[in-house]
Design an enzyme around this catalytic site. Structure first.
Site, PDB file in Angstrom:
ATOM      1  N   ASP A  29      30.862  18.901 -14.127  1.00 46.74           N
ATOM      2  CA  ASP A  29      31.129  19.184 -12.714  1.00 46.74           C
ATOM      3  C   ASP A  29      29.961  19.856 -12.004  1.00 46.74           C
ATOM      4  OD1 ASP A  29      33.649  18.136 -13.124  1.00 46.74           O
ATOM      5  OD2 ASP A  29      34.515  20.081 -13.623  1.00 46.74           O
ATOM      6  N   LYS A  32      26.918  15.901 -10.415  1.00 45.35           N
ATOM      7  CA  LYS A  32      26.140  14.719 -10.830  1.00 45.35           C
ATOM      8  C   LYS A  32      26.397  13.533  -9.902  1.00 45.35           C
ATOM      9  CE  LYS A  32      28.247  14.930 -14.799  1.00 45.35           C
ATOM     10  NZ  LYS A  32      28.953  16.214 -14.661  1.00 45.35           N
ATOM     11  N   ASN A  54      38.057  11.079 -18.132  1.00 48.39           N
ATOM     12  CA  ASN A  54      38.010  12.553 -18.121  1.00 48.39           C
ATOM     13  C   ASN A  54      36.990  13.019 -17.067  1.00 48.39           C
ATOM     14  OD1 ASN A  54      35.948  11.431 -19.691  1.00 48.39           O
ATOM     15  ND2 ASN A  54      35.936  13.040 -21.217  1.00 48.39           N
ATOM     16  N   GLY A  56      35.205  13.132 -13.384  1.00 51.11           N
ATOM     17  CA  GLY A  56      35.527  12.952 -11.963  1.00 51.11           C
ATOM     18  C   GLY A  56      34.258  13.272 -11.203  1.00 51.11           C
ATOM     19  N   HIS A  57      33.654  12.244 -10.622  1.00 52.06           N
ATOM     20  CA  HIS A  57      32.364  12.418  -9.938  1.00 52.06           C
ATOM     21  C   HIS A  57      32.587  12.211  -8.450  1.00 52.06           C
ATOM     22  CE1 HIS A  57      30.214  11.221 -13.946  1.00 52.06           C
ATOM     23  NE2 HIS A  57      30.864  12.359 -14.017  1.00 52.06           N
ATOM     24  N   GLN A 237      30.340  14.448 -18.054  1.00 56.94           N
ATOM     25  CA  GLN A 237      30.519  15.784 -18.657  1.00 56.94           C
ATOM     26  C   GLN A 237      29.192  16.552 -18.571  1.00 56.94           C
ATOM     27  OE1 GLN A 237      32.038  12.904 -20.678  1.00 56.94           O
ATOM     28  NE2 GLN A 237      33.562  13.317 -19.134  1.00 56.94           N
ATOM     29  N   ASP A 346      24.480  26.867  -1.679  1.00 52.61           N
ATOM     30  CA  ASP A 346      25.188  27.387  -0.502  1.00 52.61           C
ATOM     31  C   ASP A 346      26.352  28.297  -0.876  1.00 52.61           C
ATOM     32  OD1 ASP A 346      26.097  24.740  -1.453  1.00 52.61           O
ATOM     33  OD2 ASP A 346      27.760  25.076  -0.070  1.00 52.61           O
TER      34      ASP A 346
HETATM   35  P1  GDP Z   1      30.347  15.933 -11.212  1.00 53.85           P
HETATM   36  O1  GDP Z   1      31.472  15.739 -12.161  1.00 53.85           O
HETATM   37  O2  GDP Z   1      29.145  16.532 -11.856  1.00 53.85           O
HETATM   38  O3  GDP Z   1      30.009  14.698 -10.426  1.00 53.85           O
HETATM   39  O4  GDP Z   1      30.847  17.015 -10.160  1.00 53.85           O
HETATM   40  P2  GDP Z   1      32.287  17.059  -9.449  1.00 53.85           P
HETATM   41  O5  GDP Z   1      32.318  16.041  -8.384  1.00 53.85           O
HETATM   42  O6  GDP Z   1      33.379  17.058 -10.450  1.00 53.85           O
HETATM   43  O7  GDP Z   1      32.285  18.540  -8.872  1.00 53.85           O
HETATM   44  C1  GDP Z   1      31.344  18.971  -7.973  1.00 53.85           C
HETATM   45  C2  GDP Z   1      32.078  19.448  -6.714  1.00 53.85           C
HETATM   46  O8  GDP Z   1      31.187  20.220  -5.960  1.00 53.85           O
HETATM   47  C3  GDP Z   1      32.514  18.309  -5.817  1.00 53.85           C
HETATM   48  O9  GDP Z   1      33.671  18.701  -5.128  1.00 53.85           O
HETATM   49  C4  GDP Z   1      31.334  18.167  -4.857  1.00 53.85           C
HETATM   50  O10 GDP Z   1      31.710  17.635  -3.599  1.00 53.85           O
HETATM   51  C5  GDP Z   1      30.910  19.593  -4.709  1.00 53.85           C
HETATM   52  N1  GDP Z   1      29.479  19.781  -4.500  1.00 53.85           N
HETATM   53  C6  GDP Z   1      28.447  19.123  -5.089  1.00 53.85           C
HETATM   54  N2  GDP Z   1      27.267  19.642  -4.684  1.00 53.85           N
HETATM   55  C7  GDP Z   1      27.571  20.648  -3.850  1.00 53.85           C
HETATM   56  C8  GDP Z   1      26.785  21.594  -3.127  1.00 53.85           C
HETATM   57  O11 GDP Z   1      25.554  21.628  -3.175  1.00 53.85           O
HETATM   58  N3  GDP Z   1      27.465  22.520  -2.368  1.00 53.85           N
HETATM   59  C9  GDP Z   1      28.824  22.543  -2.292  1.00 53.85           C
HETATM   60  N4  GDP Z   1      29.403  23.470  -1.557  1.00 53.85           N
HETATM   61  N5  GDP Z   1      29.584  21.670  -2.946  1.00 53.85           N
HETATM   62  C10 GDP Z   1      28.965  20.738  -3.724  1.00 53.85           C
HETATM   63  P1  IMO Z   2      32.554  15.414 -15.360  1.00 50.16           P
HETATM   64  O1  IMO Z   2      31.869  14.114 -15.753  1.00 50.16           O
HETATM   65  C1  IMO Z   2      34.328  19.171 -16.705  1.00 50.16           C
HETATM   66  C2  IMO Z   2      36.366  19.108 -20.592  1.00 50.16           C
HETATM   67  C3  IMO Z   2      37.864  19.324 -20.552  1.00 50.16           C
HETATM   68  C4  IMO Z   2      38.068  20.004 -21.895  1.00 50.16           C
HETATM   69  C5  IMO Z   2      37.072  19.272 -22.797  1.00 50.16           C
HETATM   70  C6  IMO Z   2      37.674  18.152 -23.610  1.00 50.16           C
HETATM   71  O2  IMO Z   2      33.385  15.320 -14.147  1.00 50.16           O
HETATM   72  O3  IMO Z   2      31.543  16.517 -15.332  1.00 50.16           O
HETATM   73  P2  IMO Z   2      38.512  15.703 -23.020  1.00 50.16           P
HETATM   74  O4  IMO Z   2      39.609  15.235 -22.103  1.00 50.16           O
HETATM   75  O5  IMO Z   2      37.163  15.147 -22.678  1.00 50.16           O
HETATM   76  O6  IMO Z   2      38.865  15.530 -24.470  1.00 50.16           O
HETATM   77  O7  IMO Z   2      38.443  17.295 -22.778  1.00 50.16           O
HETATM   78  O8  IMO Z   2      36.083  18.752 -21.935  1.00 50.16           O
HETATM   79  N1  IMO Z   2      35.877  18.016 -19.721  1.00 50.16           N
HETATM   80  C7  IMO Z   2      35.258  18.192 -18.559  1.00 50.16           C
HETATM   81  N2  IMO Z   2      35.009  19.331 -17.860  1.00 50.16           N
HETATM   82  N3  IMO Z   2      33.886  17.986 -16.243  1.00 50.16           N
HETATM   83  C8  IMO Z   2      34.107  16.852 -16.937  1.00 50.16           C
HETATM   84  O9  IMO Z   2      33.578  15.663 -16.581  1.00 50.16           O
HETATM   85  C9  IMO Z   2      34.854  16.919 -18.130  1.00 50.16           C
HETATM   86  N4  IMO Z   2      35.256  16.010 -19.043  1.00 50.16           N
HETATM   87  C10 IMO Z   2      35.867  16.690 -20.014  1.00 50.16           C
HETATM   88  O10 IMO Z   2      38.240  20.162 -19.472  1.00 50.16           O
HETATM   89  O11 IMO Z   2      37.665  21.352 -21.812  1.00 50.16           O
HETATM   90 MG    MG Z   3      33.502  16.258 -12.379  1.00 51.34          MG
END
Ligand code: GDP
Ligand code: IMO
Ligand code: MG
Length: 434
Positions: A29, A32, A54, A56-57, A237, A346
């Protein structure tokens, strides 16, 4: 490159195209999805190399928030082809729902291909995942409950079912029966265990829709490289969730590090040109397991609210803490990081001080390393940096950031040994400062 062996002729790489890897440095998270959306225009192919739903981007465009689970985050960049590599595990239902959702917003889904070697995650894998988590009780991993672990277990156990198996309905049906048979005792205890006949019917129906997207992944990727196409390899991840090098056993079940891109896409290491690590300006984690720089709830709340730190997949509140340079240096080594992209700067605006963990100590005060992460009584060494009050979301040049923010970024580069190439300053699609 200089010849490394006096007995052998010099190596000349024949591939015309290159692979740039972008992956998470922390526990996932990191943002990416947005980074890959930004970079995708310079690549012929964006390819996911591991994980499944698993992940969520998220990418925000105006008021629309897209959360991609399996399809690569280049989806909104029409020039990029999208490939789901052999290292992934795929819930057919999630993938088909995602294709429908993308089709509805006008995305050309014919540019999405899936490797025939990717594994299928069935509903019975999710049931086993959830049953195992219940059995672990207080030491549950806190998985996403999607069946990711059990699907990878089937692959190494050599009873997995691949996307390529969708081509042969009779053999596929038999493999599903055998796989469920092998899990009968685990599924017996699952209250909502899926029925074999339903799974077979659903899978055969899904096969019809998915087969036009199924390709020989090894040929697909390597022919692209031979043509001179460049490929952006999208990590899922994060490094600390890697099955081998992460905070084991509180990890996911795939190789999330740079080496995983070679296995997950079927390419040789010589094709890799660069490795970019995406890292939050602070740190979060979802699920159980050690988190040395975690903040107590009162302080974590400020980061959680400002950063909207709630999981994309499960909605769970993310645990929040300071940037941890010990794990970031570890990630730099494991991945051979060439540069960092720092996100969510930010979110730190308005804090009186910004903490940064620079080292660990055992309970007796002696220095500890990353391998001691889960140890009872582990202490952290924290240095505090002056905060800044300015909103930085409109800033597009690093030189225009408040001086305290620039000093903090300089320190991140210095303490990790990796240069910061780009800074993200908001959730909007274009909120980056170069
Ligand atoms: P990923 O799994 O690495 O693609 O990241 P996620 O999408 O799961 O989580 C990142 C969260 O932070 C999302 O809700 C994005 O919209 C938000 N986000 C990403 N970059 C920034 C940033 O620079 N500032 C803020 N405030 N939010 C961000
Ligand atoms: P993205 O790509 C954050 C964590 C789960 C748990 C552990 C094992 O959005 O960054 P699993 O279901 O993979 O067997 O769970 O890994 N986990 C993540 N945490 N971002 C993710 O993906 C994750 N994918 C798995 O919360 O701790
Ligand atoms: Mg994510």
């Amino acid at each position: 490159m200089a010849n490394s062996n006096t007995l052998l002729p010099p190596v000349e790489h024949k591939r015309a195209g290159s692979v740039d890897i972008v992956l998470g440095v922390q526990w996932g998270d990191e943002g990416k999805g947005r980074v890959i959306d930004l970079l995708a225009k310079d690549y012929a192919v964006v390819a996911r190399f591991g994980g499944g739903d698993n992940a969520g981007h998220s990418i925000e465009v105006g008021d629309r928030k897209l959360a991609l689970r399996i399809v690569p985050s280049g989806a909104l960049v029409p020039s990029a082809k999208l490939h789901v590599g052999a290292g992934t595990v795929i819930s057919l239902r999630t993938l088909l729902d995602e294709l429908d959702a993308l089709g509805k917003i006008g995305v050309d889904i014919s540019r999405i291909s899936v490797s025939d070697r990717a594994q299928i995650v069935f509903p019975f894998h999710a049931a086993v995942d959830q049953a195992m988590e219940r059995a672990r009780g207080g030491s549950a991993i806190g998985t996403t409950g999607r069946g990711i672990g059990p699907a990878y277990v089937d692959r190494v156990g050599r009873i997995g079912i691949t996307v390529g198996d969708l081509r042969n309905p009779a053999a596929l049906t038999e493999k599903i029966r055998q796989s469920m048979q092998a899990k009968a005792s685990l599924l017996a205890g699952a209250p909502d265990a899926p029925r074999e006949e339903d799974i077979i019917t659903d899978t055969l129906a899904a096969a019809k829709r998915l087969l036009p997207h199924v390709v020989d992944g090894v040929a697909y990727i390597n022919e692209a490289l031979e043509r001179g196409d460049n490929i952006l390899a999208e990590g899922a991840q994060g490094t600390l969730l890697d099955v081998t090098y992460g905070s084991y056993p509180y990890v996911t079940s795939s190789s999330t590090i740079a080496g995983g891109a070679c296995i997950g896409l079927g390419i040789g290491p010589g094709a890799v040109r660069s490795v970019t690590g995406v890292v939050k300006a602070y740190c979060t984690r979802v699920g159980g397991g050690p988190f040395p720089s975690e903040l107590p709830n009162a302080e974590a709340n400020a980061l959680r609210e400002a950063g909207r730190e709630f999981g994309v997949v499960t909605g769970r509140p993310r645990r929040c803490g300071w940037f941890d340079a010990v794990t970031a240096r570890y990630a730099a080594r494991l991945n051979g990081l060439d540069r960092l992209i720092v996100t969510k700067l930010d979110v730190l605006s308005g804090l009186d001080r910004v903490g940064l963990v620079t080292g660990y100590r055992h309970a007796d005060g002696t220095p500890a390393g990353v391998e001691s992460m889960g140890e009872p009584g582990l202490q952290t060494e924290i240095e505090y940096h002056p905060g800044w009050s300015e909103n930085v979301r409109e800033v597009r040049q690093v030189k225009n950031l408040p001086s305290a923010a620039r000093a903090y970024l300089d320190r991140l580069a210095n303490v990790t040994g990796v240069p910061v190439a780009l800074v993200s300053v908001g959730p909007e699609r274009t909120a980056f400062a170069a």
